[in-house]
Design an enzyme around this catalytic site. Structure first.
Site, PDB file in Angstrom:
ATOM      1  N   GLU A  50       0.861  -1.173   0.000  1.00 15.41           N
ATOM      2  CA  GLU A  50       0.000   0.000   0.000  1.00 15.41           C
ATOM      3  C   GLU A  50       0.900   1.225   0.000  1.00 15.41           C
ATOM      4  O   GLU A  50       1.829   1.326   0.804  1.00 15.41           O
ATOM      5  CB  GLU A  50      -0.912   0.025   1.229  1.00 15.41           C
ATOM      6  CG  GLU A  50      -1.993  -1.034   1.222  1.00 15.41           C
ATOM      7  CD  GLU A  50      -2.867  -0.969   2.461  1.00 15.41           C
ATOM      8  OE1 GLU A  50      -2.656  -0.074   3.313  1.00 15.41           O
ATOM      9  OE2 GLU A  50      -3.758  -1.829   2.596  1.00 15.41           O
ATOM     10  N   ASP A  61      -6.413   9.049   9.728  1.00 14.90           N
ATOM     11  CA  ASP A  61      -5.053   8.657  10.087  1.00 14.90           C
ATOM     12  C   ASP A  61      -4.624   9.246  11.419  1.00 14.90           C
ATOM     13  O   ASP A  61      -4.988  10.364  11.779  1.00 14.90           O
ATOM     14  CB  ASP A  61      -4.074   9.096   8.995  1.00 14.90           C
ATOM     15  CG  ASP A  61      -4.311   8.363   7.694  1.00 14.90           C
ATOM     16  OD1 ASP A  61      -4.471   7.134   7.751  1.00 14.90           O
ATOM     17  OD2 ASP A  61      -4.356   9.009   6.632  1.00 14.90           O
TER      18      ASP A  61
END
EC number: 4.2.1.20
Length: 279
Positions: A50, A61
């Site tokens: 990724e 995040d």
């Protein structure tokens, strides 16, 4: 011919093991270093890569990946620059899947059709766009599938039985189960509950189910791999890279090695756990 993602999961099943999915941020701490990290990951045991698209407002995040995105943006990284790094990675590796992960805004700004065409040309295999729900599949998901790109959806502890079919309807490649409610890298998952959640998702799909958020060590990876098709590690790798930088945030001779050392530990954990899904 199977996709790189499908072939990777098939190969892992044949080897009686789960896959290791690694996340690093494109352009962190600078584009060239992030490319060197990307190139080194498969040799250290990563099965699927990724690659984060840096964005100024990464709402899902935690602090580590937020900081990574800011470092990348400060270093001048862009969507175009990220695709160029994938293209350069593909010049030496045509087998390891690369999945771009990020938010819709940079893709929309770049232009959806242009982005999809350029992503396919660069050698991208799939997309994870965390802020596009199934109700907006026409925006990016369906066009991506039409170009042959897997569109990988997130399921969470709050995705109930009524919501899950919509989440899975146009998902391709694999399902990414977020094992913790909240932001990345901030807690350790309850491994018993993770196994139950994976089993529940599997009742609705034949796609592989990978588990991420909160995985920091080889022992964590082994515990999750026992009940899942794959284990995702991101924040811990970003942290390993950060610890290797000098006081001004510049990479050192051992920066790439700091990441791959942890990846080897994680890969050993995944491989020690045995098969995640009965063949």
């Amino acid at each position: 011919m199977p996709s790189r993602i499908d072939a990777t999961f098939a190969r892992a099943r044949a080897e009686n093991r789960s896959v290791l999915v690694t996340y690093v941020m494109s352009g962190d701490p600078d584009p060239e270093t992030s490319l060197e990290v990307l190139k080194a990951l498969p040799g250290a045991g990563a099965d699927i890569l990724e690659f984060g698209l840096p964005f100024t407002d990464p709402m899902a995040d935690g602090p580590a990946i937020q900081a990574a995105g800011l470092r990348a943006l400060k270093a001048g990284q862009t969507v175009s620059g990220t695709l160029d790094l994938v293209r350069r990675f593909r010049a030496g590796n045509d087998t390891t899947p690369v999945v771009l992960m990020g938010y819709y805004n940079p893709i929309h700004t770049y232009g959806v059709d242009r982005f999809l065409d350029d992503a396919v040309a660069a050698g991208v295999d799939g997309l994870i766009v965390v802020d596009l729900p199934p109700e907006e599949d026409a925006e990016l998901c369906l066009p991506a599938l039409g170009k042959g790109l897997a569109f990988i959806r997130l399921a969470t502890p709050t995705t109930d039985e009524r919501r899950l079919p919509a989440v899975l309807a146009n998902t391709a490649g694999f399902v990414y189960y977020v094992s913790i409610t909240g932001i990345t890298g901030t807690a350790t998952p309850d491994f018993g509950k993770v196994s139950e959640a994976v089993a529940r998702i599997r009742r609705h799909t034949d796609l592989p189910v990978v588990v991420g958020f909160g995985v920091k060590t080889g022992a964590h990876a082994a515990a999750i791999a026992k009940g899942a098709d794959g284990v995702v590690v991101g924040s811990a790798l970003v942290d390993a890279l950060v610890r290797s930088l000098d006081g001004e945030g510049r990479p050192q001779a051992g920066s790439v090695g700091a990441v791959t050392e942890l990846v080897r530990e994680l890969a050993a954990g995944v491989r020690s756990a045995g098969v995640g899904r009965a063949a």
